[in-house]
Design an enzyme around this catalytic site. Structure first.
Site, PDB file in Angstrom:
ATOM      1  N   THR A  19       1.239  -4.174   4.316  1.00  0.00           N
ATOM      2  CA  THR A  19       0.887  -4.400   5.725  1.00  0.00           C
ATOM      3  C   THR A  19       0.252  -5.762   5.984  1.00  0.00           C
ATOM      4  OG1 THR A  19      -1.250  -3.309   5.423  1.00  0.00           O
ATOM      5  CG2 THR A  19       0.584  -1.949   6.195  1.00  0.00           C
ATOM      6  N   ASP A  20      -0.228  -6.452   4.934  1.00  0.00           N
ATOM      7  CA  ASP A  20      -0.960  -7.698   5.166  1.00  0.00           C
ATOM      8  C   ASP A  20      -0.136  -8.737   5.916  1.00  0.00           C
ATOM      9  OD1 ASP A  20      -3.128  -6.635   3.924  1.00  0.00           O
ATOM     10  OD2 ASP A  20      -3.214  -8.076   2.279  1.00  0.00           O
ATOM     11  N   SER A  56       2.015  -7.784  -0.142  1.00  0.00           N
ATOM     12  CA  SER A  56       2.589  -8.806   0.737  1.00  0.00           C
ATOM     13  C   SER A  56       1.670 -10.006   0.932  1.00  0.00           C
ATOM     14  CB  SER A  56       2.960  -8.195   2.092  1.00  0.00           C
ATOM     15  OG  SER A  56       1.817  -7.775   2.806  1.00  0.00           O
ATOM     16  N   THR A  59       0.818  -1.206   0.000  1.00  0.00           N
ATOM     17  CA  THR A  59       0.000   0.000   0.000  1.00  0.00           C
ATOM     18  C   THR A  59       0.855   1.260   0.000  1.00  0.00           C
ATOM     19  OG1 THR A  59      -1.847  -1.100   1.109  1.00  0.00           O
ATOM     20  CG2 THR A  59      -1.749   1.290   1.294  1.00  0.00           C
TER      21      THR A  59
END
Length: 331
Positions: free
Chosen positions: A95-96, A62, A15
């Site tokens: 961030t995942d 990710s 992101t």
């Protein structure tokens, strides 16, 4: 005047490298379209903090990361850290699964130099984006002498977290990242302030070096739910070396699942009891007779973190369950 530190910023997408059609697109946007050079160029203030060198290692969200991605990132960060002219490394990351990559680096890098993994919940194009400030704060943390020796850190929303504890706990809010014992510290006006230290072994104190790892054992996660069928355990056991069983409550296992898990254990599968709650301690020989079944418990690790640790622990002790259990209490 203190000499500016030399920091390498490694881009992997996410992101923080995303872009929406309009400024109001805070959750719907194209991921991983901006290069790390463009991201840094949009934050001219960072040039006053450090001498920055950027490189694009990969460019993807990710959620796509597998074990090969972990190894690729880890080996490149390790290589960069060996350069005497480099004072620290920043990895920009989706961030995942940022908490998984950061924990893997936390356990396998052999350096006391600061390593900071950073992402954002909103793309740089969005109103009130956290991308620029998160990256600015990450650089501030990476250049701080106080950050040395603390292992891999995750910076988000003005907070500094240890990679061991931090988890993404919200799908879209800026304050998505939480650690069950609180952040290590804050970044206020570009100045890191630490209030606690990581208590478990990491980096130079672990038994694993990324430089010597070429392949990772296959470890899967099964989440318990009311209608979970026992055939799922057999499928996992036929393909994996280890299983994190994210049980309900305190790692509870339904009666009809106990038999298949015990059978899989006797066939060589390493079974680790965790909790799908993501917080708290799973007590050994508490709700299940772990000693009798040959099972392992996570202590306080969330399932996704336990998977990372079990993969590494199995490299050192592929057959000794007592040693695998000790790893969960040490790290």
């Amino acid at each position: 005047m203190r000499k500016k530190a030399n920091i390498v910023v490694i881009g992997t997408g996410g992101t923080i490298a995303g872009r929406g059609e309009t400024a109001s697109n805070t959750s719907a946007y194209a991921c991983s379209v901006l290069t790390i050079d463009r991201i840094l160029a949009a934050i001219p203030e960072v040039s006053s903090l450090a001498n920055l060198r950027a490189e694009q290692l990969m460019q993807t969200g990710s959620e796509n990361f597998n074990n090969e991605h972990l190894l690729k990132i880890g080996k490149r960060v390790s290589e960069v850290l060996k350069d005497n002219d480099v004072d620290g490394v920043i990895v920009t990351h989706g961030t995942d699964t940022i908490e998984e990559t950061a924990y893997f680096l936390h356990l396998t890098l052999k350096s006391v130099k600061p390593v900071v993994v950073v992402g954002s919940m909103r793309p740089p194009s969005a109103m009130s984006s956290d991308a620029s400030l998160n990256l600015y704060d990450a650089i501030a943390v990476a250049i701080a002498p106080a950050s040395r020796g603390k292992g891999t850190l995750v910076v988000a929303n003005n907070e500094i977290h240890t990679a061991r504890d931090v988890m993404k706990t919200n799908s879209f809010k800026l304050e998505a990242f939480r650690s069950p014992y609180g952040a290590l510290g804050y970044v206020a006006e570009g100045e890191p302030r630490y209030y606690r230290m990581p208590s478990r072994d990491h980096t130079v104190l672990t038994e694993w070096s990324i430089d010597r790892i070429e392949i990772l054992p296959k470890v899967d996660i099964v989440y318990a739910y009311g209608a979970l069928g026992e055939e799922v355990i057999g499928t996992v056991a036929s393909e994996a070396n280890g299983l994190i069983y994210a049980g309900t409550g305190n790692g509870n296992v339904a009666e009809h699942i106990v038999g298949p898990l015990v059978a899989a254990t006797r066939q060589g599968l390493h079974v680790v009891r965790a909790s799908r709650t993501g917080n708290g301690v799973v007590i050994r020989n508490g709700t299940q007779p772990d000693d009798d079944y040959g099972w392992i418990v996570v202590d306080d690790q969330a399932p996704q973190k336990a998977r990372i640790l079990l993969m590494l622990a199995m490299l050192s002790n592929p057959d000794k369950r007592c040693a695998l259990q000790a790893a969960f209490y040490r790290y």
